[in-house]
Enzyme design. Structure first.
Site, PDB file in Angstrom:
ATOM      1  N   PRO A 276       0.905  -1.166   0.000  1.00 44.37           N
ATOM      2  CA  PRO A 276       0.081  -0.088   0.061  1.00 44.37           C
ATOM      3  C   PRO A 276       0.858   1.431   0.053  1.00 44.37           C
ATOM      4  CG  PRO A 276      -0.026  -1.257   2.242  1.00 44.37           C
ATOM      5  CD  PRO A 276       1.010  -1.859   1.318  1.00 44.37           C
ATOM      6  N   CYS A 346       1.294  29.603 -15.997  1.00 46.54           N
ATOM      7  CA  CYS A 346       0.597  30.119 -17.498  1.00 46.54           C
ATOM      8  C   CYS A 346      -0.192  28.949 -18.074  1.00 46.54           C
ATOM      9  CB  CYS A 346       1.758  30.829 -18.091  1.00 46.54           C
ATOM     10  SG  CYS A 346       2.492  31.886 -16.914  1.00 46.54           S
TER      11      CYS A 346
HETATM   12  N1  LLP Z   1       2.459  -1.619  -6.023  1.00 51.25           N
HETATM   13  C1  LLP Z   1       2.571  -1.371  -7.421  1.00 51.25           C
HETATM   14  C2  LLP Z   1       3.293  -2.291  -8.368  1.00 51.25           C
HETATM   15  C3  LLP Z   1       2.177  -0.010  -7.865  1.00 51.25           C
HETATM   16  O1  LLP Z   1       2.352   0.267  -9.360  1.00 51.25           O
HETATM   17  C4  LLP Z   1       1.690   0.872  -7.034  1.00 51.25           C
HETATM   18  C5  LLP Z   1       1.098   2.253  -7.677  1.00 51.25           C
HETATM   19  C6  LLP Z   1       1.413   0.439  -5.637  1.00 51.25           C
HETATM   20  C7  LLP Z   1       1.823  -0.718  -5.352  1.00 51.25           C
HETATM   21  C8  LLP Z   1       0.815   1.540  -4.776  1.00 51.25           C
HETATM   22  O2  LLP Z   1      -0.533   1.759  -4.912  1.00 51.25           O
HETATM   23  P1  LLP Z   1      -1.381   2.621  -4.047  1.00 51.25           P
HETATM   24  O3  LLP Z   1      -1.474   2.016  -2.793  1.00 51.25           O
HETATM   25  O4  LLP Z   1      -0.747   4.018  -3.780  1.00 51.25           O
HETATM   26  O5  LLP Z   1      -2.843   2.783  -4.668  1.00 51.25           O
HETATM   27  N2  LLP Z   1       0.218   9.093  -9.113  1.00 51.25           N
HETATM   28  C9  LLP Z   1      -1.130   8.234  -9.321  1.00 51.25           C
HETATM   29  C10 LLP Z   1      -1.060   6.902  -8.396  1.00 51.25           C
HETATM   30  C11 LLP Z   1      -0.112   6.067  -9.181  1.00 51.25           C
HETATM   31  C12 LLP Z   1      -0.024   4.741  -8.799  1.00 51.25           C
HETATM   32  C13 LLP Z   1       0.941   3.979  -9.340  1.00 51.25           C
HETATM   33  N3  LLP Z   1       1.295   2.609  -8.781  1.00 51.25           N
HETATM   34  C14 LLP Z   1      -2.077   9.254  -8.339  1.00 51.25           C
HETATM   35  O6  LLP Z   1      -1.836  10.330  -7.944  1.00 51.25           O
HETATM   36  O7  LLP Z   1      -3.346   9.043  -8.224  1.00 51.25           O
END
Ligand code: LLP
Length: 421
Positions: A276, A346
């Site tokens: 997570p 901008c």
């Molecule tokens: N494991 C892997 C292989 C991942 O690609 C990701 C997130 C995670 C774990 C963690 O996921 P989480 O628990 O945070 O949902 N920039 C985007 C989110 C990109 C997520 C990419 N991968 C945003 O601001 O919503």
């Protein structure tokens, strides 16, 4: 639940008034709460109680050294996706055996650095990558522990830019080809196959997609075991969503997610890893900004802030909603009014919210973007030559700057002039 609450009419981070931090470090800035980070980590850790498990924080969400150290000291492992993240995890004191290396394009140099420095496992994303990990391991006289990331072709029902588990996405190998790929992995002397990896997307607000994916992983575990592979670890990725609004339809809780893991995979006797990111860091951070101008347009009023899309890109990039609150608590009964809330960059895309109801605000007032702890500071840039904004960590009644705002000279001096100029 987080630790950013109003007390006597003013917003606090734990026991520190936000306005005190603003006076000390200037605006805009990010501020994180230690208690919230730890609380969220513990929710996951407790949810998997009774199973052999490791919570590997997906540090792409927020990777400041102080945040990593806070979580590592509580027992977290780390999920890294680049050589830089690997170095950051090591620098924060995380031992190699608690670092998982994910990511679709690991280079030979990154693989070499991780093998040399110690790694829990590589989550392999493709057959060519598997061959390179094998070759690098052999060159070093080592054996690389691996899982293969399978793509279960499940709809995560989230924003298209952060869904990863459909067959059209670039991630993992199709689950239908797993048998073949595992047989190849087992034949390579530089690899030791230890398990299976899956991650279907981010900001999931329902358990059903997880259930579909984990059920497929359970079936695959039994199939691969029958084919002679010693599958003993399952990496289930991250992705559990957070409430960005204050409505009642909050995403499932970690304890419910943990129960689903136990239900779908508990009978296999595998060690469980989860990754997570957002749920640990998201609601543990605010971005605080100041109103520079209130500008009356033809049919609307604009709040022009000193924070911009380069500081928090999520609204521009994903149409993301962030709750925005006044740091000075509005008096009871005060009438709200709609504002378009924008930064000074901008581009029209530099808009945080349109027609957002806020109490009347004036130049100089502080406002805070909630749920900005994950994918906030880490995605910031210096577009428009705006310095990366500082990060502050609060612990009870103390606060510390954990990344300084660079000076203009520091920014300019990163460039070098060729001899012909
Ligand atoms: N494991 C892997 C292989 C991942 O690609 C990701 C997130 C995670 C774990 C963690 O996921 P989480 O628990 O945070 O949902 N920039 C985007 C989110 C990109 C997520 C990419 N991968 C945003 O601001 O919503």
């Amino acid at each position: 639940m987080d630790h950013f609450l109003y007390r006597d009419g003013a917003l606090y981070a734990e026991d520190v008034p936000i306005s005190e931090i603003a006076a000390a470090v200037g605006t805009p800035f990010y501020v994180y709460s230690t208690a919230t980070l730890l609380r969220h980590f513990k929710l996951f850790d407790d949810a998997l109680d009774g199973m052999d498990h490791l919570v590997c924080y997906a540090m792409k969400a927020a990777s400041n050294q102080a945040i990593l150290k806070t979580l590592a000291q509580a027992g977290a492992g780390m999920d890294v996706v680049s050589g830089g993240e690997y170095q950051r995890a090591k620098a924060a004191g995380v031992p190699g055996e608690k670092i998982v290396f994910s990511g679709v394009g690991k280079t030979a140099d990154e693989i070499r650095a991780a093998l040399t420095g110690g790694i829990r496992q590589f989550n392999v994303e493709s057959e060519p990558e598997m061959e390179v990990i094998n070759a690098v391991a052999l060159e070093l006289g080592m054996v690389a522990p691996i899982t293969v990331r399978v793509n279960p072709d499940v709809d995560a029902k989230t924003h298209a830019k952060i869904a990863t588990g459909k067959s059209e996405n670039k991630f993992g190998i199709p689950i239908s080809r797993a048998s073949e790929v595992y047989a190849r992995a087992a034949s390579l002397p530089g690899l030791e196959v230890i398990g299976i990896d899956v991650h279907i997307g981010s900001q999931l607000t329902e358990l059903e997609p997880f259930e579909l994916a984990y059920t497929k992983v359970a079936e695959l575990t039994e199939q691969l075991r029958a084919e002679g592979h010693n599958i003993r670890r399952l990496d289930l990725g991250g992705g559990l969503g957070i409430p960005y609004t204050r409505s009642n339809d909050a995403p499932p809780l970690p304890v419910e997610y943990g129960a689903l893991i136990k239900k779908t995979l508990g009978h296999l006797g595998c060690e469980i890893e989860i990754e997570p990111g957002r749920l640990i860091a998201g609601n543990a951070g605010l971005m605080v900004s100041r109103v520079i101008y209130v500008k009356s347009g033809e049919d609307r009023d604009f709040l022009i802030l000193d924070g911009a899309m380069n500081d928090l890109i999520r609204p521009a990039m994903y149409e993301a909603y962030h709750d925005i609150v006044a740091v000075q608590e509005p008096k009871a009964g005060v009438e709200q009014q709609p504002y378009d809330i924008v930064g000074p960059v901008c581009e029209s895309g530099d808009t945080f919210a349109k027609g957002r109801n806020m109490p009347p605000l004036e130049p100089g007032d502080l406002i805070a973007f909630r749920s900005a702890g994950a994918y906030g500071a880490v995605m910031a840039s210096e577009y428009n030559s705006r310095p990366l904004i500082p990060e502050v960590l609060v612990h009870e009644d103390q606060f510390a700057v954990i990344r300084e705002r660079p000076s203009f000279d520091e920014i300019i001096n990163r460039d070098t002039i060729p001899t012909w100029l």
